[in-house]
Design a protein around this motif. Structure first.
Motif, PDB file in Angstrom:
ATOM      1  N   HIS A 171      -2.574   6.608 -28.655  1.00 16.22           N
ATOM      2  CA  HIS A 171      -1.260   6.989 -29.198  1.00 16.22           C
ATOM      3  C   HIS A 171      -0.716   8.177 -28.391  1.00 16.22           C
ATOM      4  CE1 HIS A 171      -3.644   9.607 -32.360  1.00 16.22           C
ATOM      5  NE2 HIS A 171      -4.034   9.827 -31.131  1.00 16.22           N
ATOM      6  N   SER A 173       0.139  10.918 -29.663  1.00 18.82           N
ATOM      7  CA  SER A 173      -0.137  12.172 -30.382  1.00 18.82           C
ATOM      8  C   SER A 173      -0.945  13.160 -29.532  1.00 18.82           C
ATOM      9  CB  SER A 173      -0.878  11.878 -31.691  1.00 18.82           C
ATOM     10  OG  SER A 173      -0.153  10.952 -32.462  1.00 18.82           O
ATOM     11  N   GLN A 176       1.059  16.101 -28.368  1.00 21.55           N
ATOM     12  CA  GLN A 176       1.229  17.213 -29.322  1.00 21.55           C
ATOM     13  C   GLN A 176       0.254  18.338 -28.981  1.00 21.55           C
ATOM     14  OE1 GLN A 176       0.823  16.677 -33.510  1.00 21.55           O
ATOM     15  NE2 GLN A 176       1.782  14.660 -33.528  1.00 21.55           N
ATOM     16  N   ARG A 197      -4.442  -0.167 -26.538  1.00 18.85           N
ATOM     17  CA  ARG A 197      -5.427  -0.490 -27.577  1.00 18.85           C
ATOM     18  C   ARG A 197      -6.097  -1.818 -27.254  1.00 18.85           C
ATOM     19  NH1 ARG A 197      -2.486   1.603 -33.183  1.00 18.85           N
ATOM     20  NH2 ARG A 197      -1.829   3.559 -32.219  1.00 18.85           N
ATOM     21  N   GLN A 211       5.190   4.354 -27.307  1.00 18.60           N
ATOM     22  CA  GLN A 211       5.516   5.122 -28.509  1.00 18.60           C
ATOM     23  C   GLN A 211       6.377   6.325 -28.137  1.00 18.60           C
ATOM     24  OE1 GLN A 211       1.722   6.343 -30.182  1.00 18.60           O
ATOM     25  NE2 GLN A 211       1.650   4.542 -31.494  1.00 18.60           N
ATOM     26  N   PHE A 253      -4.118  13.669 -38.894  1.00 18.20           N
ATOM     27  CA  PHE A 253      -3.461  14.847 -38.320  1.00 18.20           C
ATOM     28  C   PHE A 253      -2.254  15.316 -39.094  1.00 18.20           C
ATOM     29  CE2 PHE A 253      -0.872  11.524 -36.452  1.00 18.20           C
ATOM     30  CZ  PHE A 253      -1.811  10.521 -36.194  1.00 18.20           C
ATOM     31  N   THR A 254      -1.938  14.679 -40.230  1.00 19.70           N
ATOM     32  CA  THR A 254      -0.819  15.154 -41.058  1.00 19.70           C
ATOM     33  C   THR A 254      -1.231  15.201 -42.528  1.00 19.70           C
ATOM     34  OG1 THR A 254      -0.023  12.877 -40.980  1.00 19.70           O
ATOM     35  CG2 THR A 254       1.165  14.483 -39.627  1.00 19.70           C
ATOM     36  N   SER A 286       4.592   9.456 -40.094  1.00 16.23           N
ATOM     37  CA  SER A 286       5.042  10.850 -40.005  1.00 16.23           C
ATOM     38  C   SER A 286       4.266  11.722 -40.986  1.00 16.23           C
ATOM     39  CB  SER A 286       6.523  10.934 -40.354  1.00 16.23           C
ATOM     40  OG  SER A 286       6.698  10.634 -41.725  1.00 16.23           O
ATOM     41  N   GLY A 287       4.534  13.011 -40.944  1.00 17.07           N
ATOM     42  CA  GLY A 287       3.915  13.909 -41.924  1.00 17.07           C
ATOM     43  C   GLY A 287       4.023  15.355 -41.494  1.00 17.07           C
ATOM     44  N   PHE A 309       6.023  12.988 -36.062  1.00 22.61           N
ATOM     45  CA  PHE A 309       6.228  11.557 -36.330  1.00 22.61           C
ATOM     46  C   PHE A 309       5.900  10.762 -35.072  1.00 22.61           C
ATOM     47  CE2 PHE A 309      10.273  13.319 -34.935  1.00 22.61           C
ATOM     48  CZ  PHE A 309      10.654  12.458 -33.921  1.00 22.61           C
ATOM     49  N   GLY A 310       5.637   9.490 -35.262  1.00 23.46           N
ATOM     50  CA  GLY A 310       5.365   8.628 -34.110  1.00 23.46           C
ATOM     51  C   GLY A 310       5.935   7.259 -34.386  1.00 23.46           C
TER      52      GLY A 310
HETATM   53  N1  DAH Z   1      -0.241   8.279 -33.928  1.00 24.44           N
HETATM   54  C1  DAH Z   1       0.122   7.359 -34.977  1.00 24.44           C
HETATM   55  C2  DAH Z   1      -0.188   5.934 -34.546  1.00 24.44           C
HETATM   56  O1  DAH Z   1      -0.310   5.686 -33.397  1.00 24.44           O
HETATM   57  C3  DAH Z   1       1.575   7.476 -35.295  1.00 24.44           C
HETATM   58  C4  DAH Z   1       1.891   8.783 -35.944  1.00 24.44           C
HETATM   59  C5  DAH Z   1       1.830   8.908 -37.311  1.00 24.44           C
HETATM   60  C6  DAH Z   1       2.237   9.867 -35.181  1.00 24.44           C
HETATM   61  C7  DAH Z   1       2.124  10.087 -37.940  1.00 24.44           C
HETATM   62  C8  DAH Z   1       2.517  11.094 -35.814  1.00 24.44           C
HETATM   63  C9  DAH Z   1       2.470  11.175 -37.187  1.00 24.44           C
HETATM   64  O2  DAH Z   1       2.868  12.178 -35.124  1.00 24.44           O
HETATM   65  O3  DAH Z   1       2.766  12.341 -37.785  1.00 24.44           O
HETATM   66  O4  DAH Z   1      -0.299   5.091 -35.372  1.00 24.44           O
END
Ligand code: DAH
Length: 345
Positions: A171, A173, A176, A197, A211, A253-254, A286-287, A309-310
């Protein structure tokens, strides 16, 4: 004799060749054995000795001129080129200039960036070949936690030591963490990129996709900011009457975490097969950034909070343009790609 040479020279210069037949006429008349130019050389033998030298040079020039022209026309006719400027027909329609166009995923990425840039987000980038720390551990995935299995990982190098396996990021993330390692709040950034993946390729899954990650960390960032930002995004992206819905969810992570749905663009909530008759389609996870994540990058969670969020670019593109098979994005079939021509300006 001089005059005769001049006359023949003028004739050679004025001659036009447009076809193979013309070329043959030219050859027979001027340069074949019995042609005008070789016969001039015969005449030269009878000339006065004092004239011979001068005339000889003039004749040689003429010979070269005629043979040169013959050769050029011959090549042009063989290559099918227009023989002279007068052969170009300016009234013919032009051959259409086939220009390329942007890939639908690129168009969507540009649009996402445009929307968030106006909210003060900048664009960040990070590596696709990543270590376990940035892809998992720093994001609060405990070792051997089942959440790691949610994302089937391609490993590049298994070292066994905690946090140091090398892998293809699952991902965006990871960016971040990379960003917060080198920059302290306020941070307002979006991070588009490719992720991988280990999935069998089908209409609904692929082993690589794209993403966009979003991150906002500052003092007093709250869940309200998250909700309003994504609501604004949904309206800009899909139209002003789009509604959003947040569903409680889980990401390591959230905390708290939510999945973001938008009202179905196809049936406007009545129910259809795109929204599986629910009236809603999911567009993002998100979160609020988990305090452990902030601690891992030396940001004090007592002082700063953030949301993240992603979302999947393929999915947003699918909703925008009605694409129903993920494989189309990477097959490079021109019949698919050329439908996304946008007129700029
Ligand atoms: N990384 C998650 C995925 O690949 C998506 C995601 C969800 C990113 C919540 C975020 C988050 O930054 O807060 O499924």
């Amino acid at each position: 004799m001089e005059e005769k040479v001049k006359a023949i020279q003028q004739e050679v210069e004025a001659f036009l060749v447009k076809s193979k037949e013309d070329l043959e006429t030219f050859r027979l008349r001027f340069i074949s054995k019995k042609g005008l130019v070789p016969t001039l050389f015969d005449d030269l033998k009878a000339a006065l000795p004092e004239e011979k030298k001068k005339l000889g040079k003039v004749l040689n020039d003429l010979k070269q001129l005629a043979e040169g022209k013959f050769k050029t026309w011959q090549e042009e006719l063989e290559n099918g080129a227009a023989t002279t400027a007068t052969d170009i027909d300016l009234s013919l329609p032009v051959i259409p200039n086939k220009t390329g166009n942007l890939h639908p995923l690129t168009l969507t990425r540009y649009r996402i960036i445009e929307i968030f840039e106006r909210l003060g987000f900048n664009v960040s980038d990070g590596p696709e070949v990543e270590d376990d720390w940035h892809n998992f551990s720093a994001l609060n995935f405990p070792p051997n936690h089942p959440a790691r299995e949610m994302q089937d990982t391609f490993f590049v190098e298994k070292s066994g030591a905690e946090g140091s396996d090398v892998l293809l990021r699952t991902h965006t993330s990871n960016v971040q963490i990379r960003l917060m390692e080198k920059q302290k709040p306020p941070i307002r950034s979006i991070m588009p990129g490719r992720v991988y993946r280990n999935e069998a390729i089908s209409a609904r899954a692929h082993c690589f996709f794209h993403q966009v990650e979003g991150l906002y960390v500052d003092r007093n960032v709250s869940f309200r900011d998250l909700k309003q930002t994504l609501y604004h995004f949904a309206k800009e992206m899909f139209g002003q009457d789009t509604k959003i819905r947040l569903r409680p969810s889980f990401f390591p992570f959230t905390e708290p975490s939510a999945e973001i749905d938008i009202s179905c663009l196809i049936c406007h909530g009545k129910g259809c097969n795109v929204c599986k008759y629910s009236g809603w389609v999911e567009i993002a996870g998100s979160g609020m950034v988990h305090p452990n994540v902030l601690r891992h990058v030396n940001i004090d969670p007592e002082e700063f909070t953030g949301f993240a969020f992603g979302m999947g670019i393929e999915r947003i593109t699918m909703l925008r343009y009605g694409v129903n098979d993920l494989r189309l994005y990477s097959e490079n079939d021109l019949r698919f790609l050329k439908q996304f021509k946008v007129v700029i300006g």
